[in-house]
Design a protein around this motif. Structure first.
Motif, PDB file in Angstrom:
ATOM      1  N   ALA A  93      91.408  50.000 -74.773  1.00 47.24           N
ATOM      2  CA  ALA A  93      89.994  49.908 -75.138  1.00 47.24           C
ATOM      3  C   ALA A  93      89.403  51.307 -75.090  1.00 47.24           C
ATOM      4  CB  ALA A  93      89.239  48.983 -74.187  1.00 47.24           C
ATOM      5  N   VAL A  94      88.369  51.539 -75.903  1.00 43.80           N
ATOM      6  CA  VAL A  94      87.725  52.853 -75.983  1.00 43.80           C
ATOM      7  C   VAL A  94      86.290  52.739 -75.474  1.00 43.80           C
ATOM      8  CG1 VAL A  94      87.043  54.751 -77.483  1.00 43.80           C
ATOM      9  CG2 VAL A  94      89.165  53.491 -77.950  1.00 43.80           C
ATOM     10  N   PHE A  95      85.953  53.583 -74.496  1.00 43.55           N
ATOM     11  CA  PHE A  95      84.622  53.574 -73.890  1.00 43.55           C
ATOM     12  C   PHE A  95      83.936  54.907 -74.113  1.00 43.55           C
ATOM     13  CE2 PHE A  95      86.551  49.993 -71.909  1.00 43.55           C
ATOM     14  CZ  PHE A  95      85.524  49.155 -71.488  1.00 43.55           C
ATOM     15  N   CYS A  96      82.608  54.877 -74.067  1.00 41.69           N
ATOM     16  CA  CYS A  96      81.789  56.083 -74.218  1.00 41.69           C
ATOM     17  C   CYS A  96      81.319  56.540 -72.838  1.00 41.69           C
ATOM     18  CB  CYS A  96      80.602  55.793 -75.134  1.00 41.69           C
ATOM     19  SG  CYS A  96      79.513  57.211 -75.393  1.00 41.69           S
ATOM     20  N   PRO A  97      81.508  57.807 -72.469  1.00 36.92           N
ATOM     21  CA  PRO A  97      81.194  58.248 -71.099  1.00 36.92           C
ATOM     22  C   PRO A  97      79.708  58.247 -70.767  1.00 36.92           C
ATOM     23  CG  PRO A  97      81.709  60.134 -72.482  1.00 36.92           C
ATOM     24  CD  PRO A  97      82.017  58.909 -73.296  1.00 36.92           C
ATOM     25  N   THR A  98      78.829  58.154 -71.768  1.00 34.38           N
ATOM     26  CA  THR A  98      77.393  58.171 -71.502  1.00 34.38           C
ATOM     27  C   THR A  98      76.788  56.774 -71.476  1.00 34.38           C
ATOM     28  OG1 THR A  98      76.946  58.468 -73.867  1.00 34.38           O
ATOM     29  CG2 THR A  98      77.098  60.464 -72.516  1.00 34.38           C
ATOM     30  N   ASP A  99      77.625  55.746 -71.498  1.00 37.59           N
ATOM     31  CA  ASP A  99      77.105  54.382 -71.554  1.00 37.59           C
ATOM     32  C   ASP A  99      76.632  53.882 -70.189  1.00 37.59           C
ATOM     33  OD1 ASP A  99      77.372  54.185 -74.234  1.00 37.59           O
ATOM     34  OD2 ASP A  99      79.034  52.770 -74.236  1.00 37.59           O
ATOM     35  N   HIS A 100      76.024  52.715 -70.217  1.00 37.05           N
ATOM     36  CA  HIS A 100      75.462  52.093 -69.021  1.00 37.05           C
ATOM     37  C   HIS A 100      76.567  51.765 -68.018  1.00 37.05           C
ATOM     38  CE1 HIS A 100      73.431  48.888 -66.631  1.00 37.05           C
ATOM     39  NE2 HIS A 100      72.347  49.575 -66.907  1.00 37.05           N
ATOM     40  N   VAL A 122      81.548  63.119 -76.602  1.00 37.73           N
ATOM     41  CA  VAL A 122      80.185  63.169 -77.135  1.00 37.73           C
ATOM     42  C   VAL A 122      79.771  64.630 -77.282  1.00 37.73           C
ATOM     43  CG1 VAL A 122      79.470  60.945 -76.218  1.00 37.73           C
ATOM     44  CG2 VAL A 122      79.190  62.986 -74.811  1.00 37.73           C
ATOM     45  N   ARG A 123      78.903  64.877 -78.251  1.00 34.57           N
ATOM     46  CA  ARG A 123      78.394  66.218 -78.474  1.00 34.57           C
ATOM     47  C   ARG A 123      77.312  66.542 -77.447  1.00 34.57           C
ATOM     48  NH1 ARG A 123      77.264  64.751 -84.532  1.00 34.57           N
ATOM     49  NH2 ARG A 123      75.126  64.998 -83.741  1.00 34.57           N
ATOM     50  N   ALA A 124      76.781  67.754 -77.511  1.00 36.00           N
ATOM     51  CA  ALA A 124      75.757  68.170 -76.551  1.00 36.00           C
ATOM     52  C   ALA A 124      74.474  67.370 -76.693  1.00 36.00           C
ATOM     53  CB  ALA A 124      75.461  69.660 -76.723  1.00 36.00           C
ATOM     54  N   ASP A 125      74.252  66.759 -77.872  1.00 31.67           N
ATOM     55  CA  ASP A 125      73.069  65.918 -78.041  1.00 31.67           C
ATOM     56  C   ASP A 125      73.334  64.467 -77.665  1.00 31.67           C
ATOM     57  OD1 ASP A 125      74.685  65.137 -80.124  1.00 31.67           O
ATOM     58  OD2 ASP A 125      73.307  65.729 -81.725  1.00 31.67           O
ATOM     59  N   ALA A 147      76.632  52.262 -76.456  1.00 34.16           N
ATOM     60  CA  ALA A 147      75.228  51.852 -76.412  1.00 34.16           C
ATOM     61  C   ALA A 147      74.542  52.376 -77.665  1.00 34.16           C
ATOM     62  CB  ALA A 147      74.538  52.405 -75.163  1.00 34.16           C
ATOM     63  N   TRP A 148      73.839  51.488 -78.383  1.00 31.54           N
ATOM     64  CA  TRP A 148      73.187  51.889 -79.630  1.00 31.54           C
ATOM     65  C   TRP A 148      72.199  53.030 -79.370  1.00 31.54           C
ATOM     66  CZ3 TRP A 148      72.897  47.732 -83.837  1.00 31.54           C
ATOM     67  CH2 TRP A 148      72.540  48.306 -85.068  1.00 31.54           C
ATOM     68  N   GLU A 330      74.814  61.528 -56.652  1.00 31.00           N
ATOM     69  CA  GLU A 330      75.477  62.390 -57.619  1.00 31.00           C
ATOM     70  C   GLU A 330      74.571  62.643 -58.816  1.00 31.00           C
ATOM     71  OE1 GLU A 330      78.495  63.804 -57.139  1.00 31.00           O
ATOM     72  OE2 GLU A 330      78.382  62.911 -55.139  1.00 31.00           O
ATOM     73  N   PRO A 331      74.755  63.790 -59.517  1.00 27.40           N
ATOM     74  CA  PRO A 331      73.979  64.017 -60.728  1.00 27.40           C
ATOM     75  C   PRO A 331      74.280  62.955 -61.777  1.00 27.40           C
ATOM     76  CG  PRO A 331      75.522  65.844 -60.303  1.00 27.40           C
ATOM     77  CD  PRO A 331      75.675  64.862 -59.191  1.00 27.40           C
ATOM     78  N   SER A 332      73.348  62.726 -62.673  1.00 32.29           N
ATOM     79  CA  SER A 332      73.513  61.700 -63.693  1.00 32.29           C
ATOM     80  C   SER A 332      74.791  61.925 -64.493  1.00 32.29           C
ATOM     81  CB  SER A 332      72.323  61.722 -64.650  1.00 32.29           C
ATOM     82  OG  SER A 332      72.629  61.065 -65.856  1.00 32.29           O
ATOM     83  N   PRO A 333      75.685  60.926 -64.572  1.00 34.89           N
ATOM     84  CA  PRO A 333      76.905  61.094 -65.374  1.00 34.89           C
ATOM     85  C   PRO A 333      76.612  61.263 -66.860  1.00 34.89           C
ATOM     86  CG  PRO A 333      76.685  58.821 -64.591  1.00 34.89           C
ATOM     87  CD  PRO A 333      75.639  59.619 -63.892  1.00 34.89           C
ATOM     88  N   VAL A 334      75.472  60.749 -67.319  1.00 32.06           N
ATOM     89  CA  VAL A 334      75.092  60.955 -68.715  1.00 32.06           C
ATOM     90  C   VAL A 334      74.834  62.433 -68.970  1.00 32.06           C
ATOM     91  CG1 VAL A 334      73.317  60.501 -70.455  1.00 32.06           C
ATOM     92  CG2 VAL A 334      74.177  58.638 -69.044  1.00 32.06           C
ATOM     93  N   LEU A 335      74.066  63.060 -68.091  1.00 30.93           N
ATOM     94  CA  LEU A 335      73.723  64.471 -68.288  1.00 30.93           C
ATOM     95  C   LEU A 335      74.942  65.370 -68.134  1.00 30.93           C
ATOM     96  CD1 LEU A 335      70.245  64.699 -66.519  1.00 30.93           C
ATOM     97  CD2 LEU A 335      70.786  64.179 -68.905  1.00 30.93           C
ATOM     98  N   THR A 336      75.779  65.087 -67.158  1.00 35.44           N
ATOM     99  CA  THR A 336      76.967  65.932 -66.996  1.00 35.44           C
ATOM    100  C   THR A 336      77.931  65.748 -68.164  1.00 35.44           C
ATOM    101  OG1 THR A 336      77.970  64.230 -65.569  1.00 35.44           O
ATOM    102  CG2 THR A 336      76.790  66.030 -64.484  1.00 35.44           C
ATOM    103  N   ALA A 337      77.968  64.549 -68.756  1.00 39.69           N
ATOM    104  CA  ALA A 337      78.860  64.304 -69.895  1.00 39.69           C
ATOM    105  C   ALA A 337      78.455  65.102 -71.127  1.00 39.69           C
ATOM    106  CB  ALA A 337      78.887  62.812 -70.225  1.00 39.69           C
ATOM    107  N   ILE A 338      77.159  65.422 -71.266  1.00 39.68           N
ATOM    108  CA  ILE A 338      76.722  66.210 -72.420  1.00 39.68           C
ATOM    109  C   ILE A 338      76.645  67.702 -72.099  1.00 39.68           C
ATOM    110  CG2 ILE A 338      75.484  64.268 -73.425  1.00 39.68           C
ATOM    111  CD1 ILE A 338      72.855  65.594 -72.510  1.00 39.68           C
ATOM    112  N   GLY A 339      77.176  68.078 -70.932  1.00 43.32           N
ATOM    113  CA  GLY A 339      77.286  69.496 -70.609  1.00 43.32           C
ATOM    114  C   GLY A 339      76.166  70.083 -69.789  1.00 43.32           C
ATOM    115  N   VAL A 340      75.250  69.244 -69.278  1.00 38.81           N
ATOM    116  CA  VAL A 340      74.177  69.747 -68.418  1.00 38.81           C
ATOM    117  C   VAL A 340      74.777  70.098 -67.051  1.00 38.81           C
ATOM    118  CG1 VAL A 340      71.981  69.166 -67.309  1.00 38.81           C
ATOM    119  CG2 VAL A 340      72.456  68.371 -69.634  1.00 38.81           C
ATOM    120  N   SER A 341      74.417  71.248 -66.514  1.00 36.66           N
ATOM    121  CA  SER A 341      74.945  71.656 -65.213  1.00 36.66           C
ATOM    122  C   SER A 341      74.453  70.706 -64.123  1.00 36.66           C
ATOM    123  CB  SER A 341      74.500  73.084 -64.884  1.00 36.66           C
ATOM    124  OG  SER A 341      73.106  73.121 -64.636  1.00 36.66           O
ATOM    125  N   ALA A 342      75.189  70.671 -63.021  1.00 36.11           N
ATOM    126  CA  ALA A 342      74.789  69.818 -61.901  1.00 36.11           C
ATOM    127  C   ALA A 342      73.410  70.210 -61.383  1.00 36.11           C
ATOM    128  CB  ALA A 342      75.829  69.893 -60.787  1.00 36.11           C
TER     129      ALA A 342
END
Length: 392
Positions: A93-100, A122-125, A147-148, A330-342
């Motif tokens: 199965a394929v999952f998106c790292p920024t999902d819920h 995922v890209r930086a956006d 997630a849509w 922990e810092p938001s996994p969504v933000l770290t997945a798009i490259g935001v620093s801790a």
């Protein structure tokens, strides 16, 4: 104390029209919609009418609507139901790292069973990289999920293109639409999404009710994960008529108001960004500044710890990210997945705007946020100066 509510991605207030629609089914119209007598038949008609309203908002076939307790349960049925307990890799199965978190927790459960789990880039956006997504799909892929709309940074995903790529390899695409329903147009049939989840409480409906929408052609590929009386073949249990009616009314209102609400929120966003950038030097947006939904604002406040800001503002409700991660340090996994620093992730807050609020209310709340943020930043600067740390 009046609280200025800026956390509408976590939940929304029940609309008065929704509450009025529900009350008769808690009082005189209390029949079980599975019962054959008159009260049961009247309840069934109410459930059927609500089904049509839900399908209308989602652009779905009413025959594919299954009522659940919410998007979390819907995600579980869709993602666990395509696998058997004996399945092992190379089935994947394929999952998106920024999902819920409800989706990512399912990924961990499947991995423990021996199912192969692949994670898309995922890209930086925050938008899924379609080329790399396509490379993860093969004939052993049962399902991919996304997630849509991302509930933390507002990114809108290219679900039509993702569904087409999935179908080329014979995989299903499941979409979590809890943050998207009622905010952007959704067309399940037109996009060929296979399964879709949503929750009523995100669109002015009651908590405890949601939907799993299933494309009828792929219904037999999903197994139930619970068993009971068979009210729905995928999800047994007594149908809560009052909650279903509330969801139906909320969907009806959301469909009628969507265009106007979108315009209102866009105006509120402009007001918010003008005020915030003027009052907080160095403020930055996480994610794409314009390509996402307008009601979500995820902001880096330099020198301010997001958790400290949220905790010290009793009269303003906002968050540091998804409500499901509120207990994590922990810092938001969504933000770290798009490259935001801790550091920047820990200095970020999320605001979710509502078209029901006035500009005056928003400005009052934002001024309180800015006052407190500047105060906290000043404390940090003073401490660093006292410790002999250079303050740039």
């Amino acid at each position: 104390m009046d609280v200025i509510y800026l956390d509408n991605c976590a939940t929304t207030r029940v609309d008065e029209e929704v509450l009025d629609a529900m009350l008769p089914y808690l009082r005189e119209e209390f029949g079980n919609p599975s019962s054959p007598h008159l009260l049961g038949k009247r309840a069934r008609r109410a459930v059927d009418a609500a089904t049509e309203s839900v399908a209308g908002l989602l652009g779905a076939d009413p025959a594919g609507i299954v009522f659940t307790s919410g998007a979390t349960e819907s995600n579980n049925i869709a993602l666990l139901g395509v696998f058997g307990h004996g399945d092992r890799a190379p089935v994947n199965a394929v999952f998106c790292p920024t999902d819920h978190k409800s989706s990512l927790s399912i990924a961990r459960a499947l991995r423990e069973r021996g199912v192969g789990i692949r994670t898309t880039a995922v890209r930086a956006d925050g938008v899924v990289d379609l080329a790399r997504f396509a490379n993860l799909l093969d004939f052993d892929t049962r399902v991919a999920t996304v997630a849509w709309v991302n509930s933390e940074i507002g990114t809108i995903q290219p679900v039509r293109e993702m569904a087409a790529l999935c179908h080329e390899s014979g995989a299903l695409l499941h979409v979590d639409a809890a943050p998207a329903a009622g905010r952007i147009p959704i067309d399940v049939v037109g996009t060929a999404v296979d399964t879709l989840a949503m929750s009523a409480h995100k669109i002015g409906g009651p908590k405890g009710i949601g939907v799993l929408c299933i494309r009828p052609e792929i219904r037999r590929r999903i197994r139930p994960i619970t068993h009971g009386g068979g009210q729905y073949d995928l999800r047994s249990g007594t149908i809560p008529t009052h909650l279903v009616v509330g969801l139906g009314k909320a969907c009806q209102l959301a469909a009628a108001r969507m265009a106007e609400d979108g315009e209102k929120v866009a105006v509120l966003r402009s007001i918010a960004m003008e005020l915030l950038t003027r009052r907080i030097p160095g403020l930055r947006i996480n994610g794409h500044p314009r390509a996402g939904v307008p009601h979500v604002l995820n902001l880096v406040l330099p020198g301010v710890r997001g958790e400290s800001l949220v905790a010290s503002l009793p009269s303003v409700a906002l968050s540091t990210g998804s409500a499901c991660n509120s207990d994590s340090q922990e810092p938001s996994p969504v933000l770290t997945a798009i490259g935001v620093s801790a550091e920047d992730a820990n200095s970020s807050i999320r605001m979710c705007l509502s078209p029901r609020m006035t500009a005056e209310e928003l400005v009052r709340g934002l001024n309180l946020v800015c006052d407190r943020a500047r105060g906290l930043a000043g404390v940090v600067v003073a401490r660093r100066a006292a410790d002999g740390v250079a303050v740039l």
